[in-house]
Write an enzyme that holds these catalytic residues in place. Structure first.
Site, mmCIF file in Angstrom:
data_model
loop_
_atom_site.group_PDB
_atom_site.id
_atom_site.type_symbol
_atom_site.label_atom_id
_atom_site.label_comp_id
_atom_site.label_asym_id
_atom_site.label_seq_id
_atom_site.Cartn_x
_atom_site.Cartn_y
_atom_site.Cartn_z
ATOM 1 N N ARG A 54 0.841 -1.215 0.000
ATOM 2 C CA ARG A 54 0.000 0.000 0.000
ATOM 3 C C ARG A 54 0.870 1.256 0.000
ATOM 4 O O ARG A 54 0.552 2.238 -0.669
ATOM 5 C CB ARG A 54 -0.960 -0.015 1.201
ATOM 6 C CG ARG A 54 -1.971 1.124 1.139
ATOM 7 C CD ARG A 54 -3.065 0.978 2.173
ATOM 8 N NE ARG A 54 -2.557 1.093 3.530
ATOM 9 C CZ ARG A 54 -3.298 0.930 4.614
ATOM 10 N NH1 ARG A 54 -4.594 0.628 4.501
ATOM 11 N NH2 ARG A 54 -2.790 1.048 5.814
ATOM 12 N N LYS A 153 -2.523 7.086 1.082
ATOM 13 C CA LYS A 153 -2.259 7.316 2.517
ATOM 14 C C LYS A 153 -1.146 8.364 2.592
ATOM 15 O O LYS A 153 0.020 8.058 2.823
ATOM 16 C CB LYS A 153 -1.895 6.009 3.223
ATOM 17 C CG LYS A 153 -2.104 6.112 4.728
ATOM 18 C CD LYS A 153 -2.211 4.748 5.348
ATOM 19 C CE LYS A 153 -2.034 4.786 6.845
ATOM 20 N NZ LYS A 153 -2.976 5.598 7.572
ATOM 21 N N GLU A 186 -15.977 7.033 6.351
ATOM 22 C CA GLU A 186 -15.163 6.305 7.332
ATOM 23 C C GLU A 186 -14.956 7.202 8.547
ATOM 24 O O GLU A 186 -15.317 8.383 8.528
ATOM 25 C CB GLU A 186 -13.828 5.880 6.718
ATOM 26 C CG GLU A 186 -12.993 7.043 6.203
ATOM 27 C CD GLU A 186 -11.666 6.623 5.577
ATOM 28 O OE1 GLU A 186 -11.223 5.477 5.761
ATOM 29 O OE2 GLU A 186 -11.050 7.476 4.919
HETATM 30 N N1 PXG Z 1 -9.095 5.002 7.176
HETATM 31 C C1 PXG Z 1 -8.129 5.928 7.368
HETATM 32 C C2 PXG Z 1 -8.338 7.304 6.891
HETATM 33 C C3 PXG Z 1 -6.944 5.564 8.012
HETATM 34 O O1 PXG Z 1 -5.989 6.473 8.201
HETATM 35 C C4 PXG Z 1 -7.821 3.305 8.240
HETATM 36 C C5 PXG Z 1 -8.958 3.722 7.584
HETATM 37 C C6 PXG Z 1 -7.677 1.863 8.628
HETATM 38 O O2 PXG Z 1 -6.721 1.224 7.786
HETATM 39 P P1 PXG Z 1 -5.841 0.000 8.288
HETATM 40 O O3 PXG Z 1 -5.053 -0.370 7.094
HETATM 41 O O4 PXG Z 1 -5.006 0.490 9.429
HETATM 42 O O5 PXG Z 1 -6.777 -1.061 8.700
HETATM 43 C C7 PXG Z 1 -6.787 4.230 8.468
HETATM 44 C C8 PXG Z 1 -5.535 3.813 9.172
HETATM 45 C C9 PXG Z 1 -2.445 6.813 13.527
HETATM 46 C C10 PXG Z 1 -2.785 5.660 12.674
HETATM 47 O O6 PXG Z 1 -1.412 6.783 14.199
HETATM 48 C C11 PXG Z 1 -3.634 5.798 11.609
HETATM 49 C C12 PXG Z 1 -3.958 4.683 10.827
HETATM 50 C C13 PXG Z 1 -3.391 3.476 11.096
HETATM 51 C C14 PXG Z 1 -2.515 3.354 12.172
HETATM 52 C C15 PXG Z 1 -2.216 4.459 12.961
HETATM 53 O O7 PXG Z 1 -3.209 7.780 13.570
HETATM 54 N N2 PXG Z 1 -4.851 4.859 9.811
#
Ligand code: PXG
Length: 302
Positions: A54, A153, A186
């Site tokens: 990703r 991301k 989301e």
């Molecule tokens: N939507 C958004 C906008 C995200 O930033 C997810 C969904 C979930 O994705 P994953 O692949 O983690 O299942 C995310 C994930 C942090 C932090 O420190 C943010 C994320 C993941 C880990 C830590 O704020 N975002």
């Protein structure tokens, strides 16, 4: 641990207090860069290959050439964890455009900056019950897919930050953003699922979501458990009247949604499907086959 934790910065391991990037880095000046948030459970980095894929996809879309091959990046993550002696950890992997001049044009940024921060982090997944959170609908709309799409991301998280501040200000744990059409998108850093009459639904790509690795794993867990999941447009009405709702993400893991903007979801407690998925997800993240092992077997201390 007395020794200061080490951060990987452009191929070197630097003490945390000395780990810095330039004020001319476009990651800082313009949010020009990409990142991943990853977890390690008991010495296994959960779905590391998916996170690396990703990261490189995000970089591709912003035309950022990552200066390491994927296997080198994988090794860098594992080595950072090893040097810090971490088995249960949070990993932040960042690639920025690098240093340039005071102009938005990235062509003068010759060398992307790569850094990897690891910190100890225990799972919030308890043995039995998911935590219940209170959320609000944000007044901010999710960025559109033909704009600063969250499919990338990127380091531009202002959309999520504004929503999160709104939630904090309202005394809530988090906020759910709607997309530009008014459909559910989301939460600030996690994906949303609902359960109605035993069937699950989750917003699709059209709603401007990040393609969450946790979301994908939950969808595959559902298929294994014989539960139906539809990836589709979800209205706020459908979410409000669901039997259950939950948030899923690397950091959140699985959180039951008790209420949204004052409306109780189901009974307001974690429902049976959420609880079941929580237990299954808990097992999945601890299955070494789903992770990338940090430590060679012989170096694992008892
Ligand atoms: N939507 C958004 C906008 C995200 O930033 C997810 C969904 C979930 O994705 P994953 O692949 O983690 O299942 C995310 C994930 C942090 C932090 O420190 C943010 C994320 C993941 C880990 C830590 O704020 N975002």
């Amino acid at each position: 641990m007395n020794q200061e934790q080490l951060v990987y910065v452009d191929g070197k391991f630097v003490e945390r207090s000395k780990a810095v990037v330039s004020v001319f880095d476009h990651g800082l000046l313009y949010g020009d860069g990409v990142f991943e948030g990853i977890r390690a459970y008991d010495g296994n980095v959960y779905r590391l290959a998916d996170h690396i894929d990703r990261l490189y996809d995000s970089a591709k879309v912003i035309r950022l050439k990552v200066p390491l091959a994927k296997d080198e990046m994988t090794d860098a993550v594992l080595e950072t964890l090893r040097r810090n002696g971490l088995r249960d950890a949070y990993i932040r992997l960042v690639v920025t455009r690098g240093t340039g001049d005071l102009g938005v044009n990235p062509t003068l940024c010759k060398n992307p900056t790569v850094f990897i921060i690891t910190e100890p982090m225990a799972s919030v997944l308890g043995p039995t019950e998911p935590k219940v959170v209170r959320v609000i609908y944000s007044s901010y709309r999710r960025d559109v897919v033909d704009g600063t799409s969250h499919e990338i991301k990127s380091l531009n998280y202002m959309n999520s930050i504004l929503a999160k501040m709104e939630a904090t200000n309202a005394g809530a744990d988090d906020a759910i953003l709607l997309d530009h059409r008014g459909f559910v998108s989301e939460a600030s850093v996690s994906n949303v699922f609902l359960v109605k009459d035993g069937k699950l639904s989750t917003p699709s790509s059209a709603a401007g979501i990040l393609h969450g690795i946790t979301r994908a794993r939950i969808i595959s867990l559902c298929s294994y458990l014989g539960l139906e999941v539809a990836e589709r447009d979800v209205t706020p009405f459908e979410l409000n009247t669901a039997d259950e709702a939950f948030l899923a993400g690397t950091k959140a893991e699985i959180l039951a949604v008790g209420s949204i903007s004052g409306v109780d979801i189901g009974t307001g407690a974690a429902g049976p499907v959420t609880k079941r998925l929580f237990v299954e997800f808990n097992k999945a993240v601890r299955n070494p086959e789903e992770g990338t092992t940090v430590y060679e077997a012989e170096s694992v201390s008892a």
